[in-house]
Motif scaffolding. Structure first.
Motif, mmCIF file in Angstrom:
data_model
loop_
_atom_site.group_PDB
_atom_site.id
_atom_site.type_symbol
_atom_site.label_atom_id
_atom_site.label_comp_id
_atom_site.label_asym_id
_atom_site.label_seq_id
_atom_site.Cartn_x
_atom_site.Cartn_y
_atom_site.Cartn_z
ATOM 1 N N PHE A 104 0.830 -1.201 0.000
ATOM 2 C CA PHE A 104 0.000 0.000 0.000
ATOM 3 C C PHE A 104 0.859 1.243 0.000
ATOM 4 O O PHE A 104 1.918 1.280 0.622
ATOM 5 C CB PHE A 104 -0.898 0.053 1.242
ATOM 6 C CG PHE A 104 -2.061 -0.882 1.202
ATOM 7 C CD1 PHE A 104 -3.202 -0.569 0.501
ATOM 8 C CD2 PHE A 104 -2.015 -2.078 1.883
ATOM 9 C CE1 PHE A 104 -4.283 -1.428 0.474
ATOM 10 C CE2 PHE A 104 -3.082 -2.950 1.866
ATOM 11 C CZ PHE A 104 -4.221 -2.624 1.155
ATOM 12 N N ASP A 105 0.396 2.259 -0.697
ATOM 13 C CA ASP A 105 0.889 3.615 -0.518
ATOM 14 C C ASP A 105 -0.115 4.286 0.403
ATOM 15 O O ASP A 105 -1.322 4.089 0.258
ATOM 16 C CB ASP A 105 0.946 4.380 -1.850
ATOM 17 C CG ASP A 105 2.255 4.184 -2.582
ATOM 18 O OD1 ASP A 105 3.235 3.750 -1.949
ATOM 19 O OD2 ASP A 105 2.295 4.465 -3.789
ATOM 20 N N PHE A 106 0.380 5.072 1.346
ATOM 21 C CA PHE A 106 -0.492 5.742 2.305
ATOM 22 C C PHE A 106 -0.427 7.236 2.038
ATOM 23 O O PHE A 106 0.565 7.884 2.357
ATOM 24 C CB PHE A 106 -0.050 5.412 3.731
ATOM 25 C CG PHE A 106 -0.008 3.930 3.994
ATOM 26 C CD1 PHE A 106 -1.167 3.243 4.303
ATOM 27 C CD2 PHE A 106 1.177 3.226 3.914
ATOM 28 C CE1 PHE A 106 -1.135 1.874 4.527
ATOM 29 C CE2 PHE A 106 1.218 1.868 4.146
ATOM 30 C CZ PHE A 106 0.053 1.189 4.452
ATOM 31 N N LYS A 112 9.672 -0.959 -3.288
ATOM 32 C CA LYS A 112 10.942 -0.941 -2.571
ATOM 33 C C LYS A 112 10.724 -0.262 -1.222
ATOM 34 O O LYS A 112 10.080 0.778 -1.142
ATOM 35 C CB LYS A 112 11.971 -0.165 -3.391
ATOM 36 C CG LYS A 112 13.377 -0.254 -2.830
ATOM 37 C CD LYS A 112 14.326 0.582 -3.650
ATOM 38 C CE LYS A 112 14.819 -0.223 -4.823
ATOM 39 N NZ LYS A 112 15.893 0.479 -5.544
ATOM 40 N N ILE A 113 11.231 -0.850 -0.177
ATOM 41 C CA ILE A 113 11.042 -0.309 1.165
ATOM 42 C C ILE A 113 12.007 0.850 1.394
ATOM 43 O O ILE A 113 13.224 0.697 1.280
ATOM 44 C CB ILE A 113 11.243 -1.407 2.233
ATOM 45 C CG1 ILE A 113 10.201 -2.496 2.047
ATOM 46 C CG2 ILE A 113 11.153 -0.817 3.629
ATOM 47 C CD1 ILE A 113 10.408 -3.701 2.923
ATOM 48 N N TYR A 168 8.290 6.619 9.329
ATOM 49 C CA TYR A 168 7.970 5.850 10.527
ATOM 50 C C TYR A 168 6.890 4.833 10.164
ATOM 51 O O TYR A 168 5.836 5.188 9.666
ATOM 52 C CB TYR A 168 7.472 6.772 11.639
ATOM 53 C CG TYR A 168 6.900 6.044 12.832
ATOM 54 C CD1 TYR A 168 7.658 5.108 13.523
ATOM 55 C CD2 TYR A 168 5.610 6.280 13.265
ATOM 56 C CE1 TYR A 168 7.137 4.426 14.607
ATOM 57 C CE2 TYR A 168 5.075 5.613 14.355
ATOM 58 C CZ TYR A 168 5.850 4.686 15.022
ATOM 59 O OH TYR A 168 5.341 4.007 16.093
ATOM 60 N N SER A 169 7.163 3.573 10.395
ATOM 61 C CA SER A 169 6.171 2.516 10.198
ATOM 62 C C SER A 169 5.281 2.487 11.427
ATOM 63 O O SER A 169 5.607 1.865 12.439
ATOM 64 C CB SER A 169 6.846 1.166 9.990
ATOM 65 O OG SER A 169 7.518 1.150 8.762
ATOM 66 N N CYS A 170 4.172 3.176 11.332
ATOM 67 C CA CYS A 170 3.252 3.363 12.453
ATOM 68 C C CYS A 170 2.274 2.196 12.518
ATOM 69 O O CYS A 170 1.589 1.910 11.539
ATOM 70 C CB CYS A 170 2.507 4.681 12.249
ATOM 71 S SG CYS A 170 1.414 5.122 13.599
ATOM 72 N N PRO A 171 2.174 1.535 13.658
ATOM 73 C CA PRO A 171 1.206 0.446 13.761
ATOM 74 C C PRO A 171 -0.222 0.992 13.836
ATOM 75 O O PRO A 171 -0.474 2.017 14.465
ATOM 76 C CB PRO A 171 1.595 -0.264 15.059
ATOM 77 C CG PRO A 171 2.288 0.782 15.861
ATOM 78 C CD PRO A 171 2.953 1.698 14.884
ATOM 79 N N GLU A 186 2.913 3.633 6.761
ATOM 80 C CA GLU A 186 4.130 4.421 6.595
ATOM 81 C C GLU A 186 3.795 5.903 6.590
ATOM 82 O O GLU A 186 3.063 6.387 5.736
ATOM 83 C CB GLU A 186 4.836 4.027 5.305
ATOM 84 C CG GLU A 186 5.321 2.602 5.325
ATOM 85 C CD GLU A 186 5.830 2.131 3.978
ATOM 86 O OE1 GLU A 186 5.712 2.885 2.986
ATOM 87 O OE2 GLU A 186 6.331 1.002 3.917
ATOM 88 N N LEU A 187 4.338 6.628 7.598
ATOM 89 C CA LEU A 187 4.111 8.061 7.737
ATOM 90 C C LEU A 187 5.437 8.795 7.758
ATOM 91 O O LEU A 187 6.444 8.249 8.222
ATOM 92 C CB LEU A 187 3.360 8.360 9.042
ATOM 93 C CG LEU A 187 1.991 7.702 9.218
ATOM 94 C CD1 LEU A 187 1.460 7.984 10.615
ATOM 95 C CD2 LEU A 187 1.025 8.200 8.162
#
Length: 126
Positions: free
Chosen positions: A9-11, A72-73, A79-82, A103-104
């Motif tokens: 996903f793109d956020f 690609k990561i 920040y990988s926000c849960p 991802e923010l």
């Protein structure tokens, strides 16, 4: 056709309010009414920022979950926000609370700072 296990996903955090969004996205979905715990969203910088004093929960703007092929990561400045269903992060065996990593942009601090603060998105605060 793409298999589900290769999707990501793109956020995309929306800058406009709900009233100005007139149509559904072509791909993915908009999510609203999420709450950010341990930080706030700064709409000027489009990134995480320090929460105001005595504010544990802050509203989060509408976000577009856009499906994309495995990407690609990128970890620099992200920040990988849960995202949790409810504040009890451990959940239960029958009903886990964790949903997905969102991802923010980390803003002025590194992602480690937000991890130490326990910053998370919540779908419900009750």
């Amino acid at each position: 056709m793409v298999s589900v296990d290769t999707l990501s996903f793109d956020f995309v955090v929306q800058q406009q309010d709900e009233a100005s969004i007139s149509a559904m996205p072509k791909e993915g979905a908009y999510f609203k009414s999420m709450t950010l715990e341990g930080a706030k969203w700064d709409s000027n910088t489009a990134a995480l920022a320090d929460a105001d004093p005595m504010m544990l929960f802050n509203p989060f703007p509408i976000i577009h979950f856009k499906p994309v092929a495995r990407k690609k990561i990128i970890t620099d400045g992200i920040y990988s926000c849960p995202l949790y269903l409810y504040p009890v992060r451990t959940g239960s065996r029958e009903r886990p609370s964790f949903m997905i990593w969102v991802e923010l942009k980390a803003g002025l601090y590194s992602s480690d700072q937000w991890t130490k603060r326990g910053t998370a998105l919540l779908l419900s605060v009750a």
